[in-house]
Design an enzyme around this catalytic site. Structure first.
Site, PDB file in Angstrom:
ATOM      1  N   SER A   1       3.382   5.946  -2.564  1.00  0.00           N
ATOM      2  CA  SER A   1       4.628   6.684  -2.781  1.00  0.00           C
ATOM      3  C   SER A   1       4.903   6.902  -4.267  1.00  0.00           C
ATOM      4  O   SER A   1       5.305   7.993  -4.683  1.00  0.00           O
ATOM      5  CB  SER A   1       5.802   5.952  -2.139  1.00  0.00           C
ATOM      6  OG  SER A   1       5.670   5.952  -0.737  1.00  0.00           O
TER       7      SER A   1
ATOM      8  N   ALA B   1       0.828  -1.215   0.000  1.00  0.00           N
ATOM      9  CA  ALA B   1       0.000   0.000   0.000  1.00  0.00           C
ATOM     10  C   ALA B   1       0.860   1.261   0.000  1.00  0.00           C
ATOM     11  O   ALA B   1       0.636   2.190  -0.797  1.00  0.00           O
ATOM     12  CB  ALA B   1      -0.944  -0.010   1.204  1.00  0.00           C
ATOM     13  N   GLU B   2       1.861   1.311   0.877  1.00  0.00           N
ATOM     14  CA  GLU B   2       2.702   2.514   0.943  1.00  0.00           C
ATOM     15  C   GLU B   2       3.542   2.680  -0.317  1.00  0.00           C
ATOM     16  O   GLU B   2       3.770   3.805  -0.773  1.00  0.00           O
ATOM     17  CB  GLU B   2       3.606   2.510   2.171  1.00  0.00           C
ATOM     18  CG  GLU B   2       4.382   3.802   2.296  1.00  0.00           C
ATOM     19  CD  GLU B   2       4.997   4.032   3.656  1.00  0.00           C
ATOM     20  OE1 GLU B   2       5.983   4.797   3.701  1.00  0.00           O
ATOM     21  OE2 GLU B   2       4.513   3.484   4.652  1.00  0.00           O
ATOM     22  N   THR B   3       3.963   1.575  -0.907  1.00  0.00           N
ATOM     23  CA  THR B   3       4.716   1.652  -2.148  1.00  0.00           C
ATOM     24  C   THR B   3       3.863   2.245  -3.257  1.00  0.00           C
ATOM     25  O   THR B   3       4.320   3.128  -4.000  1.00  0.00           O
ATOM     26  CB  THR B   3       5.238   0.252  -2.548  1.00  0.00           C
ATOM     27  OG1 THR B   3       6.071  -0.249  -1.492  1.00  0.00           O
ATOM     28  CG2 THR B   3       6.030   0.304  -3.839  1.00  0.00           C
TER      29      THR B   3
END
Length: 129
Positions: free
Chosen positions: A56, A51-53
């Site tokens: 980002s 999710a964070e990738t």
């Protein structure tokens, strides 16, 4: 500034880019030994990393990489369903794209489009020094 993808968490987890646009990011990740917890199910932390990738990369698509970069500032996740194998897909779309922060919605689904995880990630936009 270019991002280095070799020898990163993305490579270790098998995360791959499918689509990258300013308002839509799609990435996949296999459910395999590197992404499972000891009981054999997809690790919640692997879902959060996916999710964070995705958030980002979406943030990076919205900045001038010659003058700024992005960092995850905050992330939350609700794990809806477990998964033992196969592929999960993250779709990230922005709620807000600002000069100093962005907020992204990320939904992670399986091959049958069943919801595995929902997440929201705040991205900070930081000037390069």
């Amino acid at each position: 500034m270019e991002w280095q993808l070799d020898n990163t968490l993305m490579e270790a987890l098998g995360i791959e880019m499918v689509t990258l646009k300013k308002d839509y990011v799609e990435m996949t990740m296999p459910v395999h030994d590197a992404t499972r917890q000891p009981a054999g199910f997809l690790h919640g932390g692997a879902s959060v990393a996916l999710a964070e990738t995705a958030a980002s990369f979406g943030g990076f698509a919205n900045i001038n990489p010659e003058t700024h970069t992005v960092f995850g500032m905050e992330i939350n996740a609700n794990h809806m369903r477990s998964k033992k194998d196969g592929i999960v897909t993250a779709i990230a779309t922005p709620y807000h794209v600002g000069r100093t922060t962005m907020v992204w919605d990320i939904k992670i689904t399986d091959e049958a489009d069943k919801l595995i995880c929902i997440s929201r990630c705040t991205i900070g936009v930081v000037p390069l020094r």
